[in-house]
Design an enzyme around this catalytic site. Structure first.
Site, PDB file in Angstrom:
ATOM      1  N   CYS A 183     -37.805  -2.861 -71.472  1.00  0.00           N
ATOM      2  CA  CYS A 183     -38.984  -2.845 -72.345  1.00  0.00           C
ATOM      3  C   CYS A 183     -39.389  -4.307 -72.561  1.00  0.00           C
ATOM      4  O   CYS A 183     -38.965  -5.180 -71.799  1.00  0.00           O
ATOM      5  CB  CYS A 183     -38.732  -2.088 -73.654  1.00  0.00           C
ATOM      6  SG  CYS A 183     -37.481  -2.762 -74.742  1.00  0.00           S
TER       7      CYS A 183
ATOM      8  N   GLY B 136     -35.356  -2.449 -78.218  1.00  0.00           N
ATOM      9  CA  GLY B 136     -35.613  -1.051 -78.567  1.00  0.00           C
ATOM     10  C   GLY B 136     -34.902  -0.095 -77.622  1.00  0.00           C
ATOM     11  O   GLY B 136     -34.284   0.890 -78.055  1.00  0.00           O
TER      12      GLY B 136
ATOM     13  N   ARG C 225      -6.429  -2.975 -71.771  1.00  0.00           N
ATOM     14  CA  ARG C 225      -6.684  -3.113 -73.212  1.00  0.00           C
ATOM     15  C   ARG C 225      -8.157  -2.854 -73.549  1.00  0.00           C
ATOM     16  O   ARG C 225      -8.481  -2.414 -74.646  1.00  0.00           O
ATOM     17  CB  ARG C 225      -6.263  -4.490 -73.718  1.00  0.00           C
ATOM     18  CG  ARG C 225      -7.090  -5.650 -73.196  1.00  0.00           C
ATOM     19  CD  ARG C 225      -6.544  -6.990 -73.640  1.00  0.00           C
ATOM     20  NE  ARG C 225      -7.422  -8.099 -73.279  1.00  0.00           N
ATOM     21  CZ  ARG C 225      -7.491  -8.640 -72.071  1.00  0.00           C
ATOM     22  NH1 ARG C 225      -6.748  -8.161 -71.090  1.00  0.00           N
ATOM     23  NH2 ARG C 225      -8.318  -9.653 -71.829  1.00  0.00           N
TER      24      ARG C 225
ATOM     25  N   HIS D 251     -15.463  -5.873 -69.593  1.00  0.00           N
ATOM     26  CA  HIS D 251     -14.837  -5.593 -70.891  1.00  0.00           C
ATOM     27  C   HIS D 251     -15.343  -4.318 -71.558  1.00  0.00           C
ATOM     28  O   HIS D 251     -14.593  -3.685 -72.308  1.00  0.00           O
ATOM     29  CB  HIS D 251     -15.087  -6.761 -71.859  1.00  0.00           C
ATOM     30  CG  HIS D 251     -14.333  -8.004 -71.501  1.00  0.00           C
ATOM     31  ND1 HIS D 251     -14.109  -9.026 -72.399  1.00  0.00           N
ATOM     32  CD2 HIS D 251     -13.755  -8.402 -70.334  1.00  0.00           C
ATOM     33  CE1 HIS D 251     -13.429  -9.997 -71.801  1.00  0.00           C
ATOM     34  NE2 HIS D 251     -13.214  -9.645 -70.542  1.00  0.00           N
TER      35      HIS D 251
HETATM   36  C1  RB5 Z   1     -43.807  -2.746 -77.075  1.00  0.00           C
HETATM   37  O1  RB5 Z   1     -44.854  -3.548 -77.524  1.00  0.00           O
HETATM   38  C2  RB5 Z   1     -42.480  -3.349 -77.475  1.00  0.00           C
HETATM   39  O2  RB5 Z   1     -42.270  -3.181 -78.825  1.00  0.00           O
HETATM   40  C3  RB5 Z   1     -41.345  -2.720 -76.680  1.00  0.00           C
HETATM   41  O3  RB5 Z   1     -41.570  -2.910 -75.324  1.00  0.00           O
HETATM   42  C4  RB5 Z   1     -39.953  -3.268 -76.944  1.00  0.00           C
HETATM   43  O4  RB5 Z   1     -39.936  -4.650 -76.866  1.00  0.00           O
HETATM   44  C5  RB5 Z   1     -39.269  -2.745 -78.124  1.00  0.00           C
HETATM   45  O5  RB5 Z   1     -38.144  -3.087 -78.441  1.00  0.00           O
END
Ligand code: RB5
Length: 144
Positions: free
Chosen positions: A68, A73, A135, A101
């Site tokens: 993203c 996100g 571990r 790890h």
């Molecule tokens: C989209 O504008 C943006 O929020 C998304 O791609 C991302 O970076 C979210 O974590």
């Protein structure tokens, strides 16, 4: 582990790199399942993250890659799915360590934060590094 089958996804913020990485993987002989998005139109990253993460979680594919704008996100959303260990990486050392790890099974990257060449290098290292076990497995067992 046979990691020839990989699920990949992005939102609009990672759309270009998804195609770059998809082409790279296909040329390398991997089977790639593209979960979208399929245009630059604005969309919601949690939906794509869940689709890719579920495929990894059920074993339909062995690894997932999510992109993203920041990668943040996607990593937050993917890590909500049972059995997912998503690692957000901006350089190759983190990619290597996330495999050695943490046995990461989903790689997240931010298209707005790293260059295209770095993104491909991260993918190469991430796919070619084995989990160290021992571990580290005990610690992973403590997570779930
Ligand atoms: C989209 O504008 C943006 O929020 C998304 O791609 C991302 O970076 C979210 O974590």
């Amino acid at each position: 582990m046979n990691i020839r089958k990989i699920s990949i996804g992005s939102d609009h913020g990672g759309f270009e790199y998804k195609d770059v990485i998809k082409n790279f993987l296909t040329n390398e002989g991997y089977e790639v399942i593209d979960e979208g998005t399929y245009s630059k139109e604005s969309c919601d990253y949690p939906e794509i993250a869940k689709q890719v993460a579920k495929k990894v979680s059920t074993g339909e594919v062995s690894r997932g890659i999510l992109i993203c704008g920041s990668g943040i996100g996607m990593s937050i959303a993917a890590n909500k799915v049972k059995g997912i260990r998503a690692a957000l990486c901006s350089e190759t050392t983190s990619a290597r360590l996330s495999r050695e790890h943490n046995n990461s099974n989903v790689l997240c990257m931010g298209q707005r934060l790293i260059g295209e060449t770095m993104a491909v290098e991260i993918v190469k290292v991430w796919l070619n590094t084995e989990f160290s076990g021992g571990r580290h497995q005990n610690r992973i067992d403590m997570i779930e």
